[in-house]
Design an enzyme around this catalytic site. Structure first.
Site, mmCIF file in Angstrom:
data_model
loop_
_atom_site.group_PDB
_atom_site.id
_atom_site.type_symbol
_atom_site.label_atom_id
_atom_site.label_comp_id
_atom_site.label_asym_id
_atom_site.label_seq_id
_atom_site.Cartn_x
_atom_site.Cartn_y
_atom_site.Cartn_z
ATOM 1 N N SER A 305 -71.177 31.296 -35.586
ATOM 2 C CA SER A 305 -70.703 30.944 -34.249
ATOM 3 C C SER A 305 -69.258 31.390 -34.045
ATOM 4 O O SER A 305 -68.417 31.266 -34.940
ATOM 5 C CB SER A 305 -70.787 29.436 -34.048
ATOM 6 O OG SER A 305 -72.121 29.006 -33.961
ATOM 7 N N GLY A 306 -68.993 31.884 -32.846
ATOM 8 C CA GLY A 306 -67.645 32.317 -32.519
ATOM 9 C C GLY A 306 -67.342 33.736 -32.922
ATOM 10 O O GLY A 306 -66.368 34.327 -32.447
#
Length: 358
Positions: A305-306
């Site tokens: 994520s990210g």
């Protein structure tokens, strides 16, 4: 007339006619050019990936049908457009060399220096030496990086951020890493404190993680070298790219363990219709898109994520363009089931207002 001369004349006539009738291709959406890094970088640097799908105007002479929207001649000069494009040009000029390798379908280990914009984002435990690397990010400026809003915006961290004396010891950033469990890999690590972060004001974690994007400011400018260097923001949607690459230190399967070594994976972009059908839930198609694999279990997963999903920059061989940010998925590594990504190009004005505000 000499047979050899006739042969040369026929060859020249054939070459001339080829260039005349094949000047444009794909109903004018492509242009017939030589397969070189200068004339058609998008195919030149990805021809191992595109393979049999490359469209040739003249295969014998390596003349390909290059998408006009990606050809360097159709791009505005960087110094006549946005600040991030001028900065991207500067990043390219600062890099004397780079390690450019073909993208590989399916998860595989990244090489040292291959993705110098990749960042680890972690939180410190009770033991200051103990860091839990929770998310990824992408360096887009020596002092700023992009990540997902959900990596930062918990109720606790929101209260911290709203504190006028915010200087969070909780979040840390590492750049230049390859394998965080190794001291002998091809890495040159730089560690930073997070001194500020900005979550997009329209971020909504209660309804499909809409506008799932944030900007992190680190405590000092990163030293740019072959192990640490920014990626570029996209001037447009990148919808024409059917193949995208993601990288991260996330889980290798839905119920597996995190990889301490940076992994890369090439994913297929799904249409909005395919995404809605396969996820069986709504996404905001204006700001989100899906990518995965129909033929394998290639995917991003928890811990990624990210991090960025990106393409080769059409102008600069050593740079990548960040097309999306890893947001969420239903089940990792399921063939035909895509994950959801935040489109970056819609947020470039917002990013510029923070990163290049001076």
């Amino acid at each position: 007339m000499d047979d050899a001369l006739v042969g040369v004349q026929l060859w020249l006539l054939l070459l001339l006619s080829t260039r005349i009738w094949a000047e444009f291709c794909d109903n004018g959406t492509g242009e017939c050019v030589e397969l070189t890094a200068t004339d058609c970088p998008v195919i030149f640097y990805n021809h191992h990936l595109i393979g049999a799908d490359i469209k040739y105007c003249d295969e014998f002479n390596d003349i390909v049908c290059c998408p006009i929207q990606l050809d360097h001649q159709s791009q505005k000069p960087a110094d006549e457009t946005h600040p991030f494009e001028r900065e991207c040009k500067r990043f390219n000029e600062a890099r004397a060399s780079c390690r450019s390798t073909p993208f590989i379908v399916g998860g595989s280990k990244a090489a040292g220096q291959e993705f110098p914009f990749m960042a680890l984002i972690g939180t410190k435990g009770n033991d200051k030496a103990d860091i839990n690397w929770d998310c990824g990010g992408a360096l887009v400026h020596p002092r700023f990086l992009l990540t997902a809003a959900h990596c930062l915006e918990t109720s606790e961290s929101k209260a911290e951020r709203l504190d006028p004396n915010f200087d969070s010891p909780k979040f840390v950033v590492r750049l230049g890493e390859l394998d965080y469990n190794s001291t002998t890999d091809d890495a040159q690590v730089q560690d930073f404190r997070v001194v500020n972060y900005v979550v997009h004001p329209s971020y909504d974690d209660e309804d499909g993680f809409k506008n799932d994007i944030a900007i992190i400011e680190i405590d000092r400018a990163a030293v740019v070298n072959e192990h640490v260097a920014p990626a570029c923001l996209p001037p447009s949607s990148g919808d024409e790219n059917s193949q995208l690459t993601a990288a991260g230190w996330g889980f290798t399967s839905d119920k597996g363990t995190k990889s301490s070594h940076l992994l890369k994976v090439t994913l297929q972009r799904f249409s909005d219709e395919q995404c809605l059908e396969r996820l069986q839930q709504g996404i905001e198609t204006r700001t989100q898109f899906c990518a995965g694999s129909i033929t394998s279990n290639a995917d991003t997963c928890n811990g990624d994520s990210g991090g960025p999903i990106f393409v080769q920059h059409p102008l600069y061989p050593c740079l990548k363009q960040v097309i999306g940010i890893v947001s969420y998925g239903l089940v990792c590594g399921t063939q035909g089931l895509p994950s959801v990504y935040t489109k970056v190009h819609l947020f470039t004005d917002w990013i510029e207002s923070i990163v290049w505000s001076d």
